[in-house]
Design a protein around this motif. Structure first.
Motif, PDB file in Angstrom:
ATOM      1  N   VAL A  24      29.799  24.405  49.774  1.00 14.38           N
ATOM      2  CA  VAL A  24      29.556  23.589  48.069  1.00 14.38           C
ATOM      3  C   VAL A  24      28.552  22.899  48.490  1.00 14.38           C
ATOM      4  CG1 VAL A  24      30.924  22.528  46.042  1.00 14.38           C
ATOM      5  CG2 VAL A  24      31.591  23.294  47.754  1.00 14.38           C
ATOM      6  N   ARG A  25      27.234  22.926  47.442  1.00 14.51           N
ATOM      7  CA  ARG A  25      26.388  22.745  47.533  1.00 14.51           C
ATOM      8  C   ARG A  25      26.476  21.722  46.692  1.00 14.51           C
ATOM      9  NH1 ARG A  25      21.610  25.913  45.436  1.00 14.51           N
ATOM     10  NH2 ARG A  25      21.912  25.021  43.631  1.00 14.51           N
ATOM     11  N   THR A  26      25.625  20.078  46.150  1.00 17.61           N
ATOM     12  CA  THR A  26      26.285  19.505  45.571  1.00 17.61           C
ATOM     13  C   THR A  26      24.338  18.238  45.774  1.00 17.61           C
ATOM     14  OG1 THR A  26      26.598  17.424  47.393  1.00 17.61           O
ATOM     15  CG2 THR A  26      28.093  18.687  46.378  1.00 17.61           C
ATOM     16  N   GLU A  27      23.987  17.476  45.040  1.00 19.93           N
ATOM     17  CA  GLU A  27      22.503  16.781  45.436  1.00 19.93           C
ATOM     18  C   GLU A  27      22.583  16.195  46.321  1.00 19.93           C
ATOM     19  OE1 GLU A  27      22.497  14.354  41.220  1.00 19.93           O
ATOM     20  OE2 GLU A  27      22.710  15.986  40.049  1.00 19.93           O
ATOM     21  N   GLY A  28      24.043  15.529  47.105  1.00 15.47           N
ATOM     22  CA  GLY A  28      23.865  14.532  48.008  1.00 15.47           C
ATOM     23  C   GLY A  28      23.672  15.597  49.298  1.00 15.47           C
ATOM     24  N   GLY A  29      24.215  16.788  48.892  1.00 11.32           N
ATOM     25  CA  GLY A  29      24.222  17.678  50.282  1.00 11.32           C
ATOM     26  C   GLY A  29      24.828  19.117  50.422  1.00 11.32           C
ATOM     27  N   VAL A  30      25.392  18.733  51.215  1.00 13.87           N
ATOM     28  CA  VAL A  30      25.969  20.007  51.818  1.00 13.87           C
ATOM     29  C   VAL A  30      27.465  20.522  52.638  1.00 13.87           C
ATOM     30  CG1 VAL A  30      25.652  23.336  52.911  1.00 13.87           C
ATOM     31  CG2 VAL A  30      23.287  22.283  51.523  1.00 13.87           C
ATOM     32  N   VAL A  31      28.804  20.707  52.069  1.00  7.80           N
ATOM     33  CA  VAL A  31      29.747  20.502  52.514  1.00  7.80           C
ATOM     34  C   VAL A  31      30.050  22.245  52.748  1.00  7.80           C
ATOM     35  CG1 VAL A  31      32.365  19.605  51.711  1.00  7.80           C
ATOM     36  CG2 VAL A  31      30.215  18.897  51.014  1.00  7.80           C
ATOM     37  N   LEU A  32      30.748  22.032  53.822  1.00  6.11           N
ATOM     38  CA  LEU A  32      31.438  23.309  55.104  1.00  6.11           C
ATOM     39  C   LEU A  32      32.890  23.002  54.963  1.00  6.11           C
ATOM     40  CD1 LEU A  32      28.524  23.998  57.326  1.00  6.11           C
ATOM     41  CD2 LEU A  32      29.274  25.157  54.470  1.00  6.11           C
ATOM     42  N   TYR A  45      38.544  28.867  41.272  1.00 12.55           N
ATOM     43  CA  TYR A  45      38.995  27.890  41.196  1.00 12.55           C
ATOM     44  C   TYR A  45      37.700  27.322  41.232  1.00 12.55           C
ATOM     45  CZ  TYR A  45      41.095  23.175  42.928  1.00 12.55           C
ATOM     46  OH  TYR A  45      41.114  21.662  42.300  1.00 12.55           O
ATOM     47  N   LEU A  46      36.442  27.778  42.634  1.00  9.04           N
ATOM     48  CA  LEU A  46      34.901  26.943  42.243  1.00  9.04           C
ATOM     49  C   LEU A  46      34.524  27.446  41.575  1.00  9.04           C
ATOM     50  CD1 LEU A  46      34.135  28.403  45.817  1.00  9.04           C
ATOM     51  CD2 LEU A  46      35.403  25.747  45.843  1.00  9.04           C
ATOM     52  N   GLU A  47      34.822  28.094  40.402  1.00  8.38           N
ATOM     53  CA  GLU A  47      33.675  28.660  38.983  1.00  8.38           C
ATOM     54  C   GLU A  47      34.717  27.637  37.902  1.00  8.38           C
ATOM     55  OE1 GLU A  47      33.990  33.091  38.793  1.00  8.38           O
ATOM     56  OE2 GLU A  47      33.157  33.511  39.852  1.00  8.38           O
ATOM     57  N   THR A  48      35.311  27.127  38.330  1.00  6.47           N
ATOM     58  CA  THR A  48      36.067  26.276  37.271  1.00  6.47           C
ATOM     59  C   THR A  48      35.618  24.771  37.240  1.00  6.47           C
ATOM     60  OG1 THR A  48      38.216  28.416  37.230  1.00  6.47           O
ATOM     61  CG2 THR A  48      38.234  25.677  35.866  1.00  6.47           C
ATOM     62  N   SER A  87      30.690  21.017  39.163  1.00  2.00           N
ATOM     63  CA  SER A  87      30.252  20.490  38.417  1.00  2.00           C
ATOM     64  C   SER A  87      28.623  20.214  39.276  1.00  2.00           C
ATOM     65  CB  SER A  87      30.954  18.939  38.623  1.00  2.00           C
ATOM     66  OG  SER A  87      30.228  18.259  37.440  1.00  2.00           O
ATOM     67  N   GLU A  88      27.680  20.390  38.497  1.00  2.00           N
ATOM     68  CA  GLU A  88      25.838  20.645  38.878  1.00  2.00           C
ATOM     69  C   GLU A  88      25.720  19.176  39.573  1.00  2.00           C
ATOM     70  OE1 GLU A  88      23.601  22.900  39.145  1.00  2.00           O
ATOM     71  OE2 GLU A  88      24.576  23.903  37.398  1.00  2.00           O
ATOM     72  N   GLY A  89      26.424  18.032  39.185  1.00  2.00           N
ATOM     73  CA  GLY A  89      25.811  17.180  39.429  1.00  2.00           C
ATOM     74  C   GLY A  89      26.867  16.247  40.068  1.00  2.00           C
ATOM     75  N   MET A  90      27.312  17.272  40.822  1.00  2.77           N
ATOM     76  CA  MET A  90      28.531  15.829  41.451  1.00  2.77           C
ATOM     77  C   MET A  90      27.477  15.888  43.131  1.00  2.77           C
ATOM     78  SD  MET A  90      30.350  18.770  43.404  1.00  2.77           S
ATOM     79  CE  MET A  90      31.745  19.534  42.151  1.00  2.77           C
ATOM     80  N   ASP A 137      30.276  13.428  48.489  1.00  2.00           N
ATOM     81  CA  ASP A 137      32.502  13.534  48.651  1.00  2.00           C
ATOM     82  C   ASP A 137      33.388  13.956  47.413  1.00  2.00           C
ATOM     83  OD1 ASP A 137      32.433  11.470  50.044  1.00  2.00           O
ATOM     84  OD2 ASP A 137      31.879   9.514  49.426  1.00  2.00           O
ATOM     85  N   GLY A 138      32.615  14.491  46.196  1.00  5.79           N
ATOM     86  CA  GLY A 138      32.737  15.659  45.184  1.00  5.79           C
ATOM     87  C   GLY A 138      32.601  16.990  45.607  1.00  5.79           C
ATOM     88  N   GLY A 139      31.260  16.780  46.097  1.00  2.00           N
ATOM     89  CA  GLY A 139      31.020  18.432  47.171  1.00  2.00           C
ATOM     90  C   GLY A 139      33.408  18.443  47.839  1.00  2.00           C
ATOM     91  N   ILE A 140      33.105  17.139  48.890  1.00  2.00           N
ATOM     92  CA  ILE A 140      34.300  17.415  49.844  1.00  2.00           C
ATOM     93  C   ILE A 140      35.525  17.860  48.733  1.00  2.00           C
ATOM     94  CG2 ILE A 140      35.709  15.940  51.380  1.00  2.00           C
ATOM     95  CD1 ILE A 140      32.742  14.725  52.426  1.00  2.00           C
ATOM     96  N   ASP A 141      36.008  16.384  48.312  1.00  6.83           N
ATOM     97  CA  ASP A 141      37.465  16.736  47.393  1.00  6.83           C
ATOM     98  C   ASP A 141      36.961  18.331  46.566  1.00  6.83           C
ATOM     99  OD1 ASP A 141      37.523  14.183  48.545  1.00  6.83           O
ATOM    100  OD2 ASP A 141      36.871  13.410  45.658  1.00  6.83           O
TER     101      ASP A 141
END
Length: 252
Positions: free
Chosen positions: A42-50, A177-180, A183-186, A189-193
Motif C-alpha cells: 500500500v502506498r500512502t502519503e507518509g510512506g509504503v506499507v508491506l 477490498y483494496l480498490e473499495t 483512499s488517496e490521502g491516507m 497508519d491508515g495504510g497499515i490498517d
C-alpha cells in the motif's frame, strides 16, 4: 485431442510462441505465484506499507525461516509470493544492483530503476532455451526523491506501478477490498490498517501476530523497518481482527 497435443508441444519450450501468441511457461509461472501465500503493498502519503501472510505449515517450524519480507536497500523493501527459492535469487540480485549503484554513482538506487533492473533480469529467462521463468512475483516499495513508490514484478518481466496491490493467493478478493477501501490521502497508519484489514478479509477476520509480517518505509526517515510482534498485535487488536487464543484452550 489434436489441439491438446499441439498445446503440449508449445509447453515444452519457453522460447516458442503458440499460434495465438501465448507463452505457456510464463502463464504457468503466474499460476505458481497464485499458489503462494498473499502479500500486500500500500502506498500512502507518509510512506509504503508491506504486509504478508507468513503462516507456517507446522508449529515445529521456526518462524524466522519463512522469508517473505526483505530489505533490498536502506530505503527499499520487497515482499514476495510464489516459489521462495526463486524469490531469494531475485532478492540477492536486487541487493547486488543496489550496492553497485551506490559504489558506481555514490547515491542510493531509485525504486523505479531497481524494479526495471529486476524485471529486465526476469525477462531474460523468457527468451533463453534451457531455462524456465521465475515462479514468483515481487512487490517493491520504497522512497525515491522524497516520494513513495510501489511496483509489482510479473513473471513475464513486466513492471507495473500501483497505489495498492496484492499478489499470491486470494489476489482477486484482496484486490477488490483494496480498490473499495483505498483512499488517496491516507497516512502511514491508515495504510497499515488497510493492509491488515485486507489480509483479515480472506482469513475470517482472525489474524495472529506470529502469522503476519509487516514492514514500512516512511517518508521522513526513508528507512525500511520491520514491525515486531507486539506492534503488529496492537494494530490487530485495534482493528478487532486479533485471533482469539482462548478458543483452542476451551476445546481441550
Amino acid at each position: 485431442m489434436q489441439g491438446q497435443a499441439q498445446q503440449q508441444a508449445y509447453d515444452r519450450g519457453i522460447t516458442i510462441f503458440s499460434p495465438d501468441g501465448r507463452l505457456y511457461q510464463v502463464e504457468y509461472a503466474r499460476e505458481a505465484v497464485k499458489r503462494g501465500s498473499a502479500s500486500i503493498g500500500v502506498r500512502t502519503e507518509g510512506g509504503v506499507v508491506l504486509a504478508v501472510d507468513k503462516h507456517t505449515r507446522s508449529p515445529l517450524m521456526e518462524r524466522t525461516s519463512v522469508e517473505k519480507l526483505h530489505k533490498s536497500d536502506d530505503h527499499i523493501g520487497i515482499a514476495s509470493a510464489g516459489h521462495v527459492a526463486d524469490a531469494r535469487q531475485l532478492i540477492d540480485f536486487a541487493r547486488r544492483q543496489s550496492q553497485i549503484n551506490r559504489l558506481r554513482y555514490g547515491e542510493p538506487i531509485g525504486v523505479e530503476t531497481l524494479t526495471k533492473e529486476v524485471t529486465d533480469h526476469i525477462q531474460q529467462y523468457t527468451q533463453v532455451g534451457g531455462a524456465r521463468p521465475f515462479g514468483v512475483a515481487l512487490i517493491i516499495g520504497g522512497i525515491e526523491n522524497g516520494e513513495p513508490r510501489l511496483y509489482e514484478t510479473d513473471p513475464s518481466g513486466t513492471p507495473y506501478e500501483w497505489k495498492a496491490l496484492a499478489v499470491g493467493a486470494d489476489r482477486g478478493e484482496i484486490q477488490d477490498y483494496l480498490e473499495t477501501n483505498y483512499s488517496e490521502g491516507m497516512d502511514l497508519d491508515g495504510g497499515i490498517d488497510l493492509a491488515l484489514s485486507a489480509l483479515g478479509a480472506v482469513n475470517d477476520d482472525q489474524l495472529s501476530p506470529t502469522g503476519v509480517g509487516l514492514a514500512t518505509v516512511d517518508v521522513e526517515s526513508e528507512q525500511f523497518r520491520m514491525l515486531d510482534d507486539e506492534e503488529v498485535e496492537g494494530y490487530l487488536d485495534e482493528l478487532d481482527i486479533l485471533e482469539d487464543e482462548d478458543e483452542d484452550e476451551s476445546e481441550e
